[in-house]
Design a protein around this motif. Sequence first.
Motif, PDB file in Angstrom:
ATOM      1  N   LYS A  23       0.821  -1.207   0.000  1.00  7.22           N
ATOM      2  CA  LYS A  23       0.000   0.000   0.000  1.00  7.22           C
ATOM      3  C   LYS A  23       0.858   1.262   0.000  1.00  7.22           C
ATOM      4  CE  LYS A  23      -4.129  -1.893   2.123  1.00  7.22           C
ATOM      5  NZ  LYS A  23      -5.025  -1.880   3.273  1.00  7.22           N
ATOM      6  N   LYS A  24       1.996   1.245   0.673  1.00  5.88           N
ATOM      7  CA  LYS A  24       2.849   2.425   0.728  1.00  5.88           C
ATOM      8  C   LYS A  24       3.540   2.683  -0.606  1.00  5.88           C
ATOM      9  CE  LYS A  24       3.926   2.514   5.630  1.00  5.88           C
ATOM     10  NZ  LYS A  24       4.978   2.426   6.636  1.00  5.88           N
ATOM     11  N   THR A  25       3.914   1.643  -1.338  1.00  5.25           N
ATOM     12  CA  THR A  25       4.663   1.839  -2.580  1.00  5.25           C
ATOM     13  C   THR A  25       3.773   2.082  -3.779  1.00  5.25           C
ATOM     14  OG1 THR A  25       4.717  -0.543  -2.946  1.00  5.25           O
ATOM     15  CG2 THR A  25       6.581   0.430  -1.779  1.00  5.25           C
ATOM     16  N   SER A  26       2.484   1.913  -3.657  1.00  4.37           N
ATOM     17  CA  SER A  26       1.623   2.067  -4.816  1.00  4.37           C
ATOM     18  C   SER A  26       1.014   3.458  -4.941  1.00  4.37           C
ATOM     19  CB  SER A  26       0.504   1.023  -4.768  1.00  4.37           C
ATOM     20  OG  SER A  26      -0.335   1.270  -3.662  1.00  4.37           O
ATOM     21  N   ARG A  27       1.422   4.386  -4.101  1.00  5.55           N
ATOM     22  CA  ARG A  27       0.837   5.726  -4.201  1.00  5.55           C
ATOM     23  C   ARG A  27       1.607   6.577  -5.202  1.00  5.55           C
ATOM     24  NH1 ARG A  27       3.439   9.722  -1.235  1.00  5.55           N
ATOM     25  NH2 ARG A  27       5.158   8.933   0.023  1.00  5.55           N
ATOM     26  N   PHE A  28       0.981   7.625  -5.683  1.00  6.13           N
ATOM     27  CA  PHE A  28       1.554   8.512  -6.688  1.00  6.13           C
ATOM     28  C   PHE A  28       2.553   9.451  -6.025  1.00  6.13           C
ATOM     29  CE2 PHE A  28       1.353  12.484  -9.147  1.00  6.13           C
ATOM     30  CZ  PHE A  28       1.774  11.995 -10.362  1.00  6.13           C
ATOM     31  N   ASP A  29       3.739   9.560  -6.598  1.00  6.83           N
ATOM     32  CA  ASP A  29       4.772  10.423  -6.042  1.00  6.83           C
ATOM     33  C   ASP A  29       4.908  11.664  -6.918  1.00  6.83           C
ATOM     34  OD1 ASP A  29       6.771  11.375  -4.459  1.00  6.83           O
ATOM     35  OD2 ASP A  29       8.320  10.072  -5.284  1.00  6.83           O
ATOM     36  N   VAL A  30       4.485  12.800  -6.413  1.00  9.14           N
ATOM     37  CA  VAL A  30       4.495  14.044  -7.172  1.00  9.14           C
ATOM     38  C   VAL A  30       5.925  14.484  -7.478  1.00  9.14           C
ATOM     39  CG1 VAL A  30       3.811  16.472  -7.138  1.00  9.14           C
ATOM     40  CG2 VAL A  30       2.303  14.755  -6.179  1.00  9.14           C
ATOM     41  N   GLY A  31       6.833  14.275  -6.542  1.00  2.00           N
ATOM     42  CA  GLY A  31       8.226  14.675  -6.740  1.00  2.00           C
ATOM     43  C   GLY A  31       8.870  13.952  -7.913  1.00  2.00           C
ATOM     44  N   SER A  32       8.619  12.664  -8.042  1.00  2.00           N
ATOM     45  CA  SER A  32       9.171  11.911  -9.164  1.00  2.00           C
ATOM     46  C   SER A  32       8.553  12.351 -10.478  1.00  2.00           C
ATOM     47  CB  SER A  32       8.925  10.415  -8.975  1.00  2.00           C
ATOM     48  OG  SER A  32       9.653   9.932  -7.888  1.00  2.00           O
ATOM     49  N   PHE A  33       7.270  12.662 -10.460  1.00  2.00           N
ATOM     50  CA  PHE A  33       6.587  13.116 -11.666  1.00  2.00           C
ATOM     51  C   PHE A  33       7.175  14.439 -12.156  1.00  2.00           C
ATOM     52  CE2 PHE A  33       3.031  15.379 -13.732  1.00  2.00           C
ATOM     53  CZ  PHE A  33       2.771  14.487 -14.755  1.00  2.00           C
ATOM     54  N   VAL A  34       7.301  15.391 -11.263  1.00  2.00           N
ATOM     55  CA  VAL A  34       7.864  16.700 -11.624  1.00  2.00           C
ATOM     56  C   VAL A  34       9.329  16.553 -12.016  1.00  2.00           C
ATOM     57  CG1 VAL A  34       8.412  19.008 -10.741  1.00  2.00           C
ATOM     58  CG2 VAL A  34       6.207  17.967 -10.212  1.00  2.00           C
ATOM     59  N   GLY A  35      10.065  15.728 -11.297  1.00  2.00           N
ATOM     60  CA  GLY A  35      11.468  15.499 -11.636  1.00  2.00           C
ATOM     61  C   GLY A  35      11.631  14.884 -13.016  1.00  2.00           C
ATOM     62  N   GLY A  36      10.738  13.974 -13.385  1.00  2.00           N
ATOM     63  CA  GLY A  36      10.782  13.386 -14.718  1.00  2.00           C
ATOM     64  C   GLY A  36      10.507  14.405 -15.807  1.00  2.00           C
ATOM     65  N   ILE A  37       9.564  15.298 -15.560  1.00  2.00           N
ATOM     66  CA  ILE A  37       9.264  16.350 -16.537  1.00  2.00           C
ATOM     67  C   ILE A  37      10.457  17.282 -16.681  1.00  2.00           C
ATOM     68  CG2 ILE A  37       7.829  18.390 -16.961  1.00  2.00           C
ATOM     69  CD1 ILE A  37       5.498  16.856 -15.749  1.00  2.00           C
ATOM     70  N   VAL A  38      11.060  17.692 -15.568  1.00  2.00           N
ATOM     71  CA  VAL A  38      12.219  18.590 -15.608  1.00  2.00           C
ATOM     72  C   VAL A  38      13.389  17.917 -16.322  1.00  2.00           C
ATOM     73  CG1 VAL A  38      13.950  19.750 -14.162  1.00  2.00           C
ATOM     74  CG2 VAL A  38      11.520  19.904 -13.576  1.00  2.00           C
ATOM     75  N   LEU A  39      13.619  16.649 -16.041  1.00  2.00           N
ATOM     76  CA  LEU A  39      14.698  15.918 -16.700  1.00  2.00           C
ATOM     77  C   LEU A  39      14.460  15.828 -18.211  1.00  2.00           C
ATOM     78  CD1 LEU A  39      17.263  14.146 -16.427  1.00  2.00           C
ATOM     79  CD2 LEU A  39      15.714  12.192 -16.217  1.00  2.00           C
TER      80      LEU A  39
END
Length: 72
Positions: A23-39
């Motif tokens: 349950k803890k690992t299946s949530r959406f991580d906003v930081g990774s999403f934004v980091g992927g866009i910036v990258l």
Amino acid sequence: MTTSKIPLTSVTATSKSETVIDKKTSRFDVGSFVGGIVLTLGVLIILYIGCKTYHSRRGIQYRTIDEHDAII
């Protein structure tokens, strides 16, 4: 000829700790999403500047057919 059948059974067991981890690992991580866009944007900008620099230093000047005919 004699064939024997061996019954196959499968046992699955889950514990509470595994369920909590899932349950803890299946949530959406906003930081990774934004980091992927910036990258992605950073890589695209680097590629764009690299292509512009390559084409500007290549030194090939294209001429139209009219200019080419005027030289001949």
